[in-house]
Design an enzyme around this catalytic site. Structure first.
Site, mmCIF file in Angstrom:
data_model
loop_
_atom_site.group_PDB
_atom_site.id
_atom_site.type_symbol
_atom_site.label_atom_id
_atom_site.label_comp_id
_atom_site.label_asym_id
_atom_site.label_seq_id
_atom_site.Cartn_x
_atom_site.Cartn_y
_atom_site.Cartn_z
ATOM 1 N N GLU A 289 0.465 -1.150 0.008
ATOM 2 C CA GLU A 289 0.366 0.037 0.004
ATOM 3 C C GLU A 289 0.754 0.892 -0.035
ATOM 4 O OE1 GLU A 289 -3.379 -0.994 1.610
ATOM 5 O OE2 GLU A 289 -3.526 0.798 3.226
ATOM 6 N N HIS A 311 7.164 -26.651 1.395
ATOM 7 C CA HIS A 311 6.466 -27.278 1.069
ATOM 8 C C HIS A 311 5.854 -26.786 -0.380
ATOM 9 C CE1 HIS A 311 9.203 -30.275 2.936
ATOM 10 N NE2 HIS A 311 9.536 -29.090 3.342
ATOM 11 N N LYS A 423 -13.525 2.388 -1.808
ATOM 12 C CA LYS A 423 -13.893 2.607 -1.104
ATOM 13 C C LYS A 423 -15.350 3.305 -1.867
ATOM 14 C CE LYS A 423 -11.006 2.337 2.871
ATOM 15 N NZ LYS A 423 -10.328 3.120 4.454
HETATM 16 O O1 PA5 Z 1 -2.668 1.686 5.971
HETATM 17 C C1 PA5 Z 1 -4.579 2.314 5.605
HETATM 18 O O2 PA5 Z 1 -4.074 3.218 6.696
HETATM 19 C C2 PA5 Z 1 -5.199 1.389 5.252
HETATM 20 O O3 PA5 Z 1 -5.144 0.552 5.028
HETATM 21 C C3 PA5 Z 1 -6.689 1.448 6.475
HETATM 22 O O4 PA5 Z 1 -5.825 0.804 8.065
HETATM 23 C C4 PA5 Z 1 -7.942 0.720 6.733
HETATM 24 O O5 PA5 Z 1 -8.100 1.628 4.765
HETATM 25 C C5 PA5 Z 1 -8.185 0.495 7.437
HETATM 26 O O6 PA5 Z 1 -8.996 2.041 7.702
HETATM 27 P P1 PA5 Z 1 -9.979 2.828 9.059
HETATM 28 O O7 PA5 Z 1 -8.310 2.601 10.292
HETATM 29 O O8 PA5 Z 1 -9.502 4.522 8.623
HETATM 30 O O9 PA5 Z 1 -11.133 1.837 9.278
#
Ligand code: PA5
Length: 443
Positions: A289, A311, A423
């Site tokens: 990410e 494995h 989203k």
């Molecule tokens: O790293 C990030 O910002 C995302 O993976 C968020 O943690 C994830 O989308 C969840 O978001 P939130 O904490 O606002 O619910």
């Protein structure tokens, strides 16, 4: 606290770091400077300074544990709001934690995660747990993630029905200190809550309340994580004279070299430890990410666990496309010696009297050598023991590696526009007001 063996990399990592010393120092200085900026995303670099917050979290968790009111902790969260605590709980607790007696758990709570919207899984988990003995820890930085909030609404509804007036005592919320719907709810209803600092993003939040509170509620002393972070900060951020000894910088340089110069686009992280398996999941999110950005930049992280995946995926790593750089994670001192009994069974003499400790070590070394022979570069990160201090050091190292790699790529490692877009489409497909344009665009 960590050691790096880069002998099987197929390029000289020290020379690579030295050749960019000036540039890397400037990157470190820039990241450090930004760590106090409330409008930036580098607040995670300085979480070790939050001793007061650590003490508050520990005090709350100790009170909950001592009250003996709860048996289960149900964590509602997803992505960066779940993977950190999941990884640390698996690292530090027995695989049978939830089956242990209260005495063996020293009254630390059993812990369950709802990190998906699978209707069957959610139904089966939530309906089987005794709500009277359950504390819900709701984690969402934004305060509005659909996956988390839908389970949260179920919790409120069912707590009201089963617990009645005291339903709020079964909730603890972790979200932004000021913004978002969940914060507004916490303030209005006066529900116990903790804050994720505004300048700490989800996947960098494991050493804020996000990771610490669930851990503390299972009985872990979180101050030990802080000690590990203090060490890591000293070694990896403050010390700028000899960057060759900076493991985060070395890992970042190895990733960029592998991706951009050698065409190695895939990066398995392979801890030789089942307790560290979920660290791979956490790592995958952190790298994917943070570094996967426009214009088609990034390296693809992969989860692997040794020796299990010898494995499964190893054949591909060894003889498939030469597009990988493998990061091994090796524990040099396990807590227990596990001896294979002497045996009288014919044919098993090689293993009789051996220890799993020697076996797993030989398997990691053997795999790294076999891959090197097939021209697959790898490096090995050595961690002495699995404990709180070392885990904090390790995860901080990976976070800093990611931030430095982001700077070397020239991208913003702290946003996630691709995720935000999905989203929005989700809400559009649900027919929510305000998202109509997204469907129109599709048509
Ligand atoms: O790293 C990030 O910002 C995302 O993976 C968020 O943690 C994830 O989308 C969840 O978001 P939130 O904490 O606002 O619910």
């Amino acid at each position: 606290m960590l050691k790096l063996d880069s002998n099987l990399l197929k390029f000289n990592l020290s020379e690579l770091v030295s050749s960019q010393e000036g540039k890397l120092q400037a990157i470190l200085q820039d990241l450090e400077k930004r760590s106090t900026d409330q409008n930036d995303w580098l607040g995670w670099l300085a979480l070790h300074n939050d001793s007061k917050v650590y003490a508050e979290i520990q005090a709350y968790a100790d009170t909950v544990i001592k009250s003996n009111k709860f048996e289960n902790l149900i964590v509602l969260g997803i992505g960066g709001s779940a993977l950190g605590p999941q990884a640390l709980i698996q690292a530090l607790h027995s695989p049978l934690w939830n089956e242990l007696s209260a005495e063996k758990r020293k009254n630390g709570l059993k812990v369950y995660f709802v990190d998906n919207v699978d209707p069957d899984w959610t139904h089966n988990l939530l309906n089987e747990l005794n709500l009277e003995k359950s504390l819900f820890c709701v984690i969402t930085k934004s305060g509005g993630t659909a996956e988390t909030i839908s389970a949260f609404l179920w919790a409120i509804d069912n707590l009201k029905k089963k617990i009645g007036n005291n339903w709020k005592d079964h909730l603890v919320l972790i979200t932004d200190p000021e913004k978002g719907t969940l914060r507004a709810f916490a303030n209005k209803e006066n529900v116990k809550s903790f804050a994720v600092p505004p300048n700490v993003g989800g996947r960098f939040s494991v050493f804020s309340a996000v990771g610490l509170l669930p851990l503390a509620l299972t009985g872990i002393q979180i101050e030990k994580f802080r000690a590990g972070l203090v060490e890591a900060y000293k070694d990896l951020v403050e010390k700028k004279d000899n960057l060759n000894s900076n493991i985060a910088i070395s890992l970042a340089c190895a990733l960029i070299e592998a991706d951009q110069k050698l065409g190695k686009k895939i990066n398995p992280l392979m801890p030789y430890s089942s307790h560290l398996g979920r660290i791979s999941d956490w790592y995958v999110q952190l790298v994917a990410e943070s570094l996967g950005k426009t214009p088609q930049i990034g390296i693809t992280p992969i989860k692997a666990v040794g020796a299990t995946d010898q494995h499964s995926q190893l054949q591909l790593f060894a003889e498939g496309p030469l597009d990988k750089i493998i990061f091994f994670l090796k524990v040099t001192e396990f807590t227990h010696q596990f001896k294979v009994p002497e045996t009288i069974i014919e044919g098993f003499a090689d293993l009789a009297g051996e220890t799993l400790n020697r076996l797993i070590e030989a398997q990691q070394k053997g795999t790294a050598q076999a891959l090197a022979q097939k021209n697959v570069p790898s490096l090995t990160i050595e961690m002495s023991k699995i404990n709180e201090e070392n885990l904090a050091y390790l995860l901080f190292t990976f976070q800093l590696m990611t931030a430095v790699a982001g700077s070397l790529y020239g991208i913003d490692a702290f946003n996630q526009p691709g995720v935000e877009l999905s989203k929005k489409y989700t809400y559009a497909f649900l027919g929510k007001a305000g998202y109509e344009q997204y469907l129109k665009d599709l048509k």
